[in-house]
Design a protein around this motif. Structure first.
Motif, PDB file in Angstrom:
ATOM      1  N   ILE A 191      49.480  40.878  29.051  1.00  0.00           N
ATOM      2  CA  ILE A 191      49.951  41.844  30.046  1.00  0.00           C
ATOM      3  C   ILE A 191      48.984  41.943  31.223  1.00  0.00           C
ATOM      4  N   TYR A 192      47.717  42.264  30.925  1.00  0.00           N
ATOM      5  CA  TYR A 192      46.732  42.423  32.006  1.00  0.00           C
ATOM      6  C   TYR A 192      46.497  41.106  32.741  1.00  0.00           C
ATOM      7  N   SER A 193      46.518  40.001  32.006  1.00  0.00           N
ATOM      8  CA  SER A 193      46.304  38.691  32.636  1.00  0.00           C
ATOM      9  C   SER A 193      47.424  38.371  33.613  1.00  0.00           C
ATOM     10  N   ALA A 194      48.652  38.726  33.245  1.00  0.00           N
ATOM     11  CA  ALA A 194      49.794  38.496  34.133  1.00  0.00           C
ATOM     12  C   ALA A 194      49.662  39.330  35.400  1.00  0.00           C
ATOM     13  N   ILE A 195      49.204  40.565  35.249  1.00  0.00           N
ATOM     14  CA  ILE A 195      49.021  41.448  36.409  1.00  0.00           C
ATOM     15  C   ILE A 195      47.913  40.916  37.317  1.00  0.00           C
ATOM     16  N   ILE A 228      54.759  30.005  52.306  1.00  0.00           N
ATOM     17  CA  ILE A 228      54.000  31.255  52.255  1.00  0.00           C
ATOM     18  C   ILE A 228      52.808  31.141  51.309  1.00  0.00           C
ATOM     19  N   GLY A 229      52.895  30.198  50.361  1.00  0.00           N
ATOM     20  CA  GLY A 229      51.784  29.991  49.434  1.00  0.00           C
ATOM     21  C   GLY A 229      51.832  30.884  48.214  1.00  0.00           C
ATOM     22  N   ILE A 230      53.041  31.116  47.699  1.00  0.00           N
ATOM     23  CA  ILE A 230      53.217  31.986  46.535  1.00  0.00           C
ATOM     24  C   ILE A 230      53.119  31.154  45.256  1.00  0.00           C
ATOM     25  N   GLY A 231      52.156  31.466  44.417  1.00  0.00           N
ATOM     26  CA  GLY A 231      51.946  30.735  43.173  1.00  0.00           C
ATOM     27  C   GLY A 231      52.982  31.062  42.120  1.00  0.00           C
ATOM     28  N   GLU A 232      53.091  30.197  41.136  1.00  0.00           N
ATOM     29  CA  GLU A 232      54.033  30.405  40.032  1.00  0.00           C
ATOM     30  C   GLU A 232      53.593  31.578  39.155  1.00  0.00           C
ATOM     31  N   PRO A 233      54.538  32.379  38.668  1.00  0.00           N
ATOM     32  CA  PRO A 233      54.207  33.502  37.776  1.00  0.00           C
ATOM     33  C   PRO A 233      54.035  33.025  36.335  1.00  0.00           C
ATOM     34  N   THR A 234      53.100  32.127  36.127  1.00  0.00           N
ATOM     35  CA  THR A 234      52.937  31.454  34.834  1.00  0.00           C
ATOM     36  C   THR A 234      52.707  32.422  33.676  1.00  0.00           C
TER      37      THR A 234
END
Length: 261
Positions: A191-195, A228-234
């Motif tokens: 959870i925290y890592s995703a945030i 825009i340079g938006i990374g993947e929500p891995t």
């Protein structure tokens, strides 16, 4: 910067930093996550001075100058699905319509929630007000462009992404406090890592609210994310996988769907 509208109304005052007030409104938000008004209270209670600097930067930019000369109503543009549906399949506009219609949302609806809050505070006809409105009106575009849904974790990730785009301690406070609520009973879910990943993605990307929104809506979604340079929500996706493997619906963490069946 030349404008008939002042940058800052002389009667505008800096909001004090009030963490206990923010905590009070956060508890109300936890009790009812659909009570969007509480978000505005929290952000106001923990607002910082960097907002003014970002507004100055935007209105001094080419995009800002264009909007001063030819104002746009973002709410009308975003809620005009009939026009957006004429865009090619795969564009940001098509994806935005899909998202808003699936979730039963409108850009005007977010404005209405804000008005409940704003009526209790000061309102000013200045560029700071217009810049704040622009950040508000682009919120749901953040969901579409980042790939974060409206599940509990997705909302916290969007807030963390938003914090890096438009720094306000109140936004980050909600993101991690909300993450703490989700984390209970989910020891192995990142959870925290995703945030944190969302926060880093927001920092690396161009500011979405500073884009030409009409042009952005006409871009292919994948191309817009890349530009825009938006990374993947891995890690967000990984968290969903772990939840589902454990029999938990990420969109129904309280088990309400099952209870209502």
């Amino acid at each position: 910067m030349n404008s008939a509208i002042p940058f800052s109304d002389p009667n505008r005052t800096q909001t004090a930093f009030r963490p206990m007030k923010a905590l009070h409104h956060f508890r109300k938000l936890v009790a009812d996550k659909e009570d969007t008004e509480q978000v505005f209270h929290i952000i106001r209670a923990l607002s910082g001075k960097t907002f003014v600097k970002r507004a100055q930067q935007f209105w001094s930019s080419d995009m800002g100058a264009t909007l001063l000369a030819e104002p746009q109503n973002l709410v009308e543009i975003l809620d005009d699905h009939a026009t957006l549906r004429k865009l090619p399949l795969g564009t940001v506009g098509q994806a935005y319509c899909d998202f808003m219609e699936q979730e039963g949302l409108t850009a005007q609806g977010l404005v209405d929630e804000y008005e409940k809050f704003a009526d209790k505070g000061e309102r000013f006809n200045d560029l700071l007000e217009l810049y704040g409105n622009r950040q508000r009106d682009t919120h749901d575009l953040f969901h579409v462009l980042t790939g974060y849904g409206r599940d509990a974790l997705g909302e916290q990730c969007v807030l963390a992404f938003t914090y890096s785009q438009n720094p306000n301690p109140g936004v980050l406070f909600i993101a991690y406090a909300g993450g703490r609520e989700i984390k209970r009973g989910m020891k192995d879910v990142p959870i925290y890592s995703a945030i944190r990943e969302a926060q880093n993605n927001g920092k690396a990307a161009l500011k979405i609210a500073h884009q030409d929104i009409r042009a952005l809506l006409a871009e292919p979604l994948a191309a817009a994310r890349k530009r825009i340079g938006i990374g993947e929500p891995t890690l967000y996706n990984r968290a969903h996988e772990i939840m589902r493997s454990g029999g938990v619906d990420p969109y129904d963490l309280m088990g309400q769907k099952k209870a209502a069946a």
